[in-house]
Design a protein around this motif. Structure first.
Motif, PDB file in Angstrom:
ATOM      1  N   ASP A 177       0.796  -0.922  -0.040  1.00  0.00           N
ATOM      2  CA  ASP A 177       0.236  -0.016  -0.042  1.00  0.00           C
ATOM      3  C   ASP A 177       0.933   1.278  -0.166  1.00  0.00           C
ATOM      4  OD1 ASP A 177      -2.780  -1.313   1.440  1.00  0.00           O
ATOM      5  OD2 ASP A 177      -0.993  -2.144   1.951  1.00  0.00           O
ATOM      6  N   PHE A 178       2.012   1.368   1.049  1.00  0.00           N
ATOM      7  CA  PHE A 178       2.600   2.286   0.753  1.00  0.00           C
ATOM      8  C   PHE A 178       3.249   3.027  -0.468  1.00  0.00           C
ATOM      9  CE2 PHE A 178       5.884  -0.732   0.856  1.00  0.00           C
ATOM     10  CZ  PHE A 178       7.114  -0.019   0.318  1.00  0.00           C
ATOM     11  N   ALA A 179       3.694   1.895  -1.254  1.00  0.00           N
ATOM     12  CA  ALA A 179       4.380   2.110  -2.441  1.00  0.00           C
ATOM     13  C   ALA A 179       3.369   3.065  -3.402  1.00  0.00           C
ATOM     14  CB  ALA A 179       4.903   1.170  -3.248  1.00  0.00           C
ATOM     15  N   LEU A 191       5.910   1.313  -9.146  1.00  0.00           N
ATOM     16  CA  LEU A 191       6.424  -0.203  -9.894  1.00  0.00           C
ATOM     17  C   LEU A 191       7.688  -0.097  -9.593  1.00  0.00           C
ATOM     18  CD1 LEU A 191       6.016  -2.547 -11.534  1.00  0.00           C
ATOM     19  CD2 LEU A 191       6.401  -0.946 -13.709  1.00  0.00           C
ATOM     20  N   GLU A 192       8.628   0.941  -9.665  1.00  0.00           N
ATOM     21  CA  GLU A 192      10.122   0.922  -9.110  1.00  0.00           C
ATOM     22  C   GLU A 192      10.244   0.682  -7.778  1.00  0.00           C
ATOM     23  OE1 GLU A 192      13.943   2.110  -7.944  1.00  0.00           O
ATOM     24  OE2 GLU A 192      12.082   3.321  -7.431  1.00  0.00           O
ATOM     25  N   ILE A 193       9.417   1.202  -6.919  1.00  0.00           N
ATOM     26  CA  ILE A 193       9.487   0.932  -5.288  1.00  0.00           C
ATOM     27  C   ILE A 193       9.109  -0.499  -5.156  1.00  0.00           C
ATOM     28  CG2 ILE A 193       8.496   1.497  -3.222  1.00  0.00           C
ATOM     29  CD1 ILE A 193       8.065   4.526  -4.472  1.00  0.00           C
ATOM     30  N   CYS A 194       8.193  -0.770  -5.922  1.00  0.00           N
ATOM     31  CA  CYS A 194       7.733  -2.361  -5.659  1.00  0.00           C
ATOM     32  C   CYS A 194       8.923  -3.190  -6.178  1.00  0.00           C
ATOM     33  CB  CYS A 194       6.535  -2.501  -6.417  1.00  0.00           C
ATOM     34  SG  CYS A 194       4.951  -2.008  -5.937  1.00  0.00           S
ATOM     35  N   ASP A 195       9.592  -2.990  -7.344  1.00  0.00           N
ATOM     36  CA  ASP A 195      10.608  -3.874  -7.474  1.00  0.00           C
ATOM     37  C   ASP A 195      11.821  -3.686  -6.350  1.00  0.00           C
ATOM     38  OD1 ASP A 195      12.184  -5.416  -9.331  1.00  0.00           O
ATOM     39  OD2 ASP A 195      13.606  -3.961  -9.029  1.00  0.00           O
ATOM     40  N   ARG A 196      11.964  -2.750  -5.930  1.00  0.00           N
ATOM     41  CA  ARG A 196      13.158  -2.850  -4.684  1.00  0.00           C
ATOM     42  C   ARG A 196      12.504  -3.650  -3.354  1.00  0.00           C
ATOM     43  NH1 ARG A 196      14.151   2.665  -3.072  1.00  0.00           N
ATOM     44  NH2 ARG A 196      12.632   3.459  -4.584  1.00  0.00           N
ATOM     45  N   VAL A 213      -1.862  -3.819  -6.339  1.00  0.00           N
ATOM     46  CA  VAL A 213      -2.351  -2.994  -5.075  1.00  0.00           C
ATOM     47  C   VAL A 213      -1.733  -1.725  -5.286  1.00  0.00           C
ATOM     48  CG1 VAL A 213      -2.325  -2.901  -2.798  1.00  0.00           C
ATOM     49  CG2 VAL A 213      -3.056  -4.838  -3.758  1.00  0.00           C
ATOM     50  N   ALA A 214      -0.395  -1.603  -5.230  1.00  0.00           N
ATOM     51  CA  ALA A 214       0.337  -0.418  -5.377  1.00  0.00           C
ATOM     52  C   ALA A 214      -0.138   0.593  -6.661  1.00  0.00           C
ATOM     53  CB  ALA A 214       1.496  -0.384  -5.505  1.00  0.00           C
ATOM     54  N   GLY A 215      -0.444  -0.065  -7.791  1.00  0.00           N
ATOM     55  CA  GLY A 215      -0.910   0.525  -8.835  1.00  0.00           C
ATOM     56  C   GLY A 215      -2.336   1.128  -8.798  1.00  0.00           C
ATOM     57  N   MET A 216      -3.222   0.344  -7.939  1.00  0.00           N
ATOM     58  CA  MET A 216      -4.552   0.696  -7.823  1.00  0.00           C
ATOM     59  C   MET A 216      -4.573   1.957  -6.749  1.00  0.00           C
ATOM     60  SD  MET A 216      -7.127  -2.364  -7.904  1.00  0.00           S
ATOM     61  CE  MET A 216      -6.506  -3.419  -6.665  1.00  0.00           C
ATOM     62  N   TYR A 217      -3.742   1.953  -5.973  1.00  0.00           N
ATOM     63  CA  TYR A 217      -3.587   3.149  -5.052  1.00  0.00           C
ATOM     64  C   TYR A 217      -3.268   4.302  -5.707  1.00  0.00           C
ATOM     65  CZ  TYR A 217      -4.344   1.071  -0.295  1.00  0.00           C
ATOM     66  OH  TYR A 217      -4.872   0.511   0.795  1.00  0.00           O
ATOM     67  N   SER A 218      -1.891   4.284  -6.523  1.00  0.00           N
ATOM     68  CA  SER A 218      -1.515   5.323  -7.361  1.00  0.00           C
ATOM     69  C   SER A 218      -2.683   5.954  -8.353  1.00  0.00           C
ATOM     70  CB  SER A 218      -0.213   4.729  -8.093  1.00  0.00           C
ATOM     71  OG  SER A 218       0.192   5.868  -8.939  1.00  0.00           O
ATOM     72  N   HIS A 219      -3.294   5.132  -9.111  1.00  0.00           N
ATOM     73  CA  HIS A 219      -4.316   5.637  -9.913  1.00  0.00           C
ATOM     74  C   HIS A 219      -5.534   6.125  -9.182  1.00  0.00           C
ATOM     75  CE1 HIS A 219      -2.575   4.266 -13.933  1.00  0.00           C
ATOM     76  NE2 HIS A 219      -2.520   3.135 -13.174  1.00  0.00           N
ATOM     77  N   ALA A 220      -5.732   5.601  -8.170  1.00  0.00           N
ATOM     78  CA  ALA A 220      -6.975   5.988  -7.320  1.00  0.00           C
ATOM     79  C   ALA A 220      -6.727   7.702  -6.893  1.00  0.00           C
ATOM     80  CB  ALA A 220      -7.123   5.276  -6.150  1.00  0.00           C
ATOM     81  N   PHE A 221      -5.660   8.173  -7.001  1.00  0.00           N
ATOM     82  CA  PHE A 221      -5.454   9.719  -6.654  1.00  0.00           C
ATOM     83  C   PHE A 221      -6.181  10.557  -7.680  1.00  0.00           C
ATOM     84  CE2 PHE A 221      -2.708   7.921  -3.514  1.00  0.00           C
ATOM     85  CZ  PHE A 221      -2.447   8.661  -2.427  1.00  0.00           C
ATOM     86  N   VAL A 222      -6.037   9.885  -8.773  1.00  0.00           N
ATOM     87  CA  VAL A 222      -6.309  10.734 -10.104  1.00  0.00           C
ATOM     88  C   VAL A 222      -7.412  10.192 -10.818  1.00  0.00           C
ATOM     89  CG1 VAL A 222      -4.132  11.844 -10.300  1.00  0.00           C
ATOM     90  CG2 VAL A 222      -4.613   9.556 -11.433  1.00  0.00           C
ATOM     91  N   LYS A 374       4.751  13.941   2.950  1.00  0.00           N
ATOM     92  CA  LYS A 374       6.085  14.481   2.619  1.00  0.00           C
ATOM     93  C   LYS A 374       6.656  13.564   1.371  1.00  0.00           C
ATOM     94  CE  LYS A 374       9.757  13.666   5.241  1.00  0.00           C
ATOM     95  NZ  LYS A 374      10.854  13.739   6.053  1.00  0.00           N
ATOM     96  N   HIS A 375       6.679  12.424   1.616  1.00  0.00           N
ATOM     97  CA  HIS A 375       7.273  11.350   0.563  1.00  0.00           C
ATOM     98  C   HIS A 375       6.675  11.614  -0.943  1.00  0.00           C
ATOM     99  CE1 HIS A 375       8.840   8.301   3.791  1.00  0.00           C
ATOM    100  NE2 HIS A 375       9.341   9.635   3.816  1.00  0.00           N
ATOM    101  N   SER A 376       5.349  11.992  -0.931  1.00  0.00           N
ATOM    102  CA  SER A 376       4.465  11.999  -2.018  1.00  0.00           C
ATOM    103  C   SER A 376       5.026  13.239  -2.591  1.00  0.00           C
ATOM    104  CB  SER A 376       3.138  11.916  -2.012  1.00  0.00           C
ATOM    105  OG  SER A 376       2.555  13.126  -1.105  1.00  0.00           O
ATOM    106  N   LYS A 377       5.238  14.279  -2.041  1.00  0.00           N
ATOM    107  CA  LYS A 377       5.742  15.642  -2.467  1.00  0.00           C
ATOM    108  C   LYS A 377       7.082  15.390  -2.934  1.00  0.00           C
ATOM    109  CE  LYS A 377       4.610  18.212   0.967  1.00  0.00           C
ATOM    110  NZ  LYS A 377       4.196  19.568   1.667  1.00  0.00           N
ATOM    111  N   GLU A 378       7.767  14.880  -2.516  1.00  0.00           N
ATOM    112  CA  GLU A 378       9.248  14.641  -2.663  1.00  0.00           C
ATOM    113  C   GLU A 378       9.330  14.097  -4.223  1.00  0.00           C
ATOM    114  OE1 GLU A 378      11.721  12.950   0.090  1.00  0.00           O
ATOM    115  OE2 GLU A 378      11.110  14.345   1.801  1.00  0.00           O
TER     116      GLU A 378
END
Length: 539
Positions: A177-179, A191-196, A213-222, A374-378
């Motif tokens: 989820d965090f990614a 995706l890059e964070i998930c690979d790591r 799951v990370a992809g769904m979260y990312s898309h859900a913002f927009v 903070k992480h998202s803005k960075e």
């Protein structure tokens, strides 16, 4: 294959993903994507809060049902805790009295802490070290990944199926989820964070579950449309993977039976309901495989139709990992609406727990809201976005596809043999002969299941106290196949350091074989229990 994966993880970059981009055909006609997505700073923070808070609500809601309904749904006539009585006392009660229920969240927070401490480019090794050396209990792919690390193996080998029987399990799926939360509208960054992170404990479908799951979260913002969010995230997964095929089936069956989630569930169970990889699920109703539990998440999201109560209800009633699945579904839905869009009914009790640190962490909801913000803005700025005052512009990019990985290719369950034998030792003499056993089997893979324990302990999975003289003891056992030494396993009494299986080996030449085990350091204060043997064949 392991060597190639390792090279990919070390050298991951745009070109590596672009080369895989032709793998997928777009599932839906692509929308015209603007150059930038635009959000206000308060909107971004509200969505981040919604994601984390709803996860917590979802896991609490489904917690009492976890793995109590396997290969069956919770029927209409069955009452289950919380579904008709949500109130302001439930969240604080569970957060204070059942803190390990939130293991999926405190695993997320372990990785968040690494990123906060070492920077957003913290390598896989740092994430592996952080969770493997933590003192909390782990299971399945996580625990085998930990065992691999503690015995000298790094990532991505620690999550590869040849080294991890649980590589297709749900572990990374419920910890990714965090990614997505820190990558709003930037699925390629997720995706890059998930690979790591994902390859430290999973590979193949188990890894794809986290990417999805990370992809769904990312898309859900927009994006607010649930079907579009699901399709967009699924396009990040190779079409020839069984994970992609399973979720595609759920979408197809939803189109065929748009008002009958139980029919869809039955079709999922019929086609995808039998686990192969996880030894605990072999020939059992228990199924912790990533793709079928992701199917239940999608089931809840599609048939929930944007309603929080329906989404929670269906993703819970589908069974199996029925606390993590509603947590995922609820978290993604709440990302589309923000915390402010969650009905007040489901927010009862939330403010009373937002300053409580999750178990094994120094992080509460209020703290992680701000850290993820903070992480998202960075990451927005790092990836071509703009932040001017309260106005945030997120640079869009063509979505990439994860490289193809496959665990247990062509494998089928062959046989399960119950053994139920306990090895006890009268003394500590390794020459007395009682410590050697052998078993004949046929196949291309074998898992010997069981555990170790202290003499007199009824529960072999209870941890020993720090002052117990047997706390640090571990058996050393040689395992040979056809008189060829395969590995020497360390079998600690400490459950946090122990592998879940006594021994496993895949890619054996098909045919008849003999497995031999020899205990090198028998101890009269400890026992080894051998429960059963699972073998595999190829189709």
């Amino acid at each position: 294959m392991i060597k190639k994966l390792s090279l990919f993880s070390l050298c991951i970059g745009l070109l590596g993903f672009v080369s895989c981009q032709q793998e997928n055909k777009t599932l839906v006609k692509p929308k015209v994507v603007p150059e930038f997505y635009e959000l206000t700073a308060p909107e971004l923070l509200d969505k981040i809060k919604g994601a984390w808070a709803a996860q917590t609500i979802g896991v609490t809601y489904g917690g009492p049902t976890e793995f109590k309904h396997n290969k069956r749904i919770i029927e209409d006539y069955e009452s289950y805790l919380h579904h008709t009585q949500w109130n302001e006392e439930i969240l604080p009660y569970w957060m204070k009295n059942h803190r390990t229920l939130y293991d999926d969240i405190y695993m997320d927070l372990t990785f968040v802490k690494v990123l906060e401490s070492e920077g957003l480019d913290a390598p896989a090794e740092s994430h592996l070290k952080a969770y493997a050396e933590a003192d909390y209990r782990l299971w399945h792919a996580n625990q085998q990944g930990r065992y691999n690390y503690l015995n000298g193996m790094g990532a991505p080998e620690s999550g590869h199926w040849l080294n991890n029987p649980h590589a297709d399990d749900i572990d990374f799926q419920i910890e990714a989820d965090f990614a997505g939360i820190m990558s709003p509208g930037m699925p390629n960054v997720a995706l890059e964070i998930c690979d790591r992170v994902g390859h430290i404990m999973n590979s193949g479908d188990g890894y794809y579950g986290g990417v999805f799951v990370a992809g769904m979260y990312s898309h859900a913002f927009v994006e607010k449309d649930i079907a579009t969010i699901i399709h967009s995230a699924l396009n990040m997964i190779p079409t020839k993977s069984t994970f992609h095929q399973c979720i595609t089936d759920v979408i197809k069956w939803h189109e065929q039976y748009p008002t009958d989630w139980k029919k869809n569930w039955a079709l999922i169970e019929e086609k995808w309901g039998n686990d192969i990889g996880c030894p605990d699920g072999a020939y059992r109703d228990f199924n912790i495989d990533a793709k079928i539990n992701a199917a239940y998440v999608v089931l809840g999201m599609l048939y929930g139709e944007g309603d929080f109560g329906k989404t929670l209800d269906i993703s819970t009633r589908a069974g199996q990992d029925s606390d993590c699945n509603p947590a995922t579904a609820m978290g993604i839905l709440a990302t589309t609406t923000g915390l402010s869009g969650i009905p007040a009914y489901w927010l009862q009790g939330l403010t009373s727990i937002e300053d409580i640190n999750f178990s094994h962490t120094e992080m509460s909801l209020n703290k992680v809201y701000q850290i993820s913000y903070k992480h998202s803005k960075e990451l927005i700025l790092k990836n071509g976005g703009e932040i001017k005052g309260n106005k945030i512009r997120i640079k869009t990019a063509k979505s990439l596809v994860a490289p193809f990985e496959e665990n247990f290719p062509g494998y089928q369950l062959n046989k399960k043999v119950n053994i139920n034998k306990r090895l006890s030792f009268k003394d500590n003499d390794p020459t007395n002969g009682s410590q050697e056993l052998e078993y004949n089997f046929n196949g291309c893979g074998i898992v010997l299941r069981g555990s170790v324990g202290k003499v007199g302990e009824n529960n072999r999975w209870n941890n020993l106290s720090d002052v117990d003289p047997m706390k640090d003891f571990f058996f050393e056992v040689e395992f040979s196949i056809d008189d060829q030494l395969e590995k020497t396993m360390k079998l600690p009494l400490d459950v946090t350091k122990r592998a879940l299986e006594l021994f496993f080996k895949y890619e054996i030449p098909p045919g008849d074989h003999t497995l031999k085990m020899k205990v090198l350091n028998p101890n009269k204060g400890a026992t080894i229990w051998i429960s059963d043997m699972v073998t595999y064949k190829k189709d």
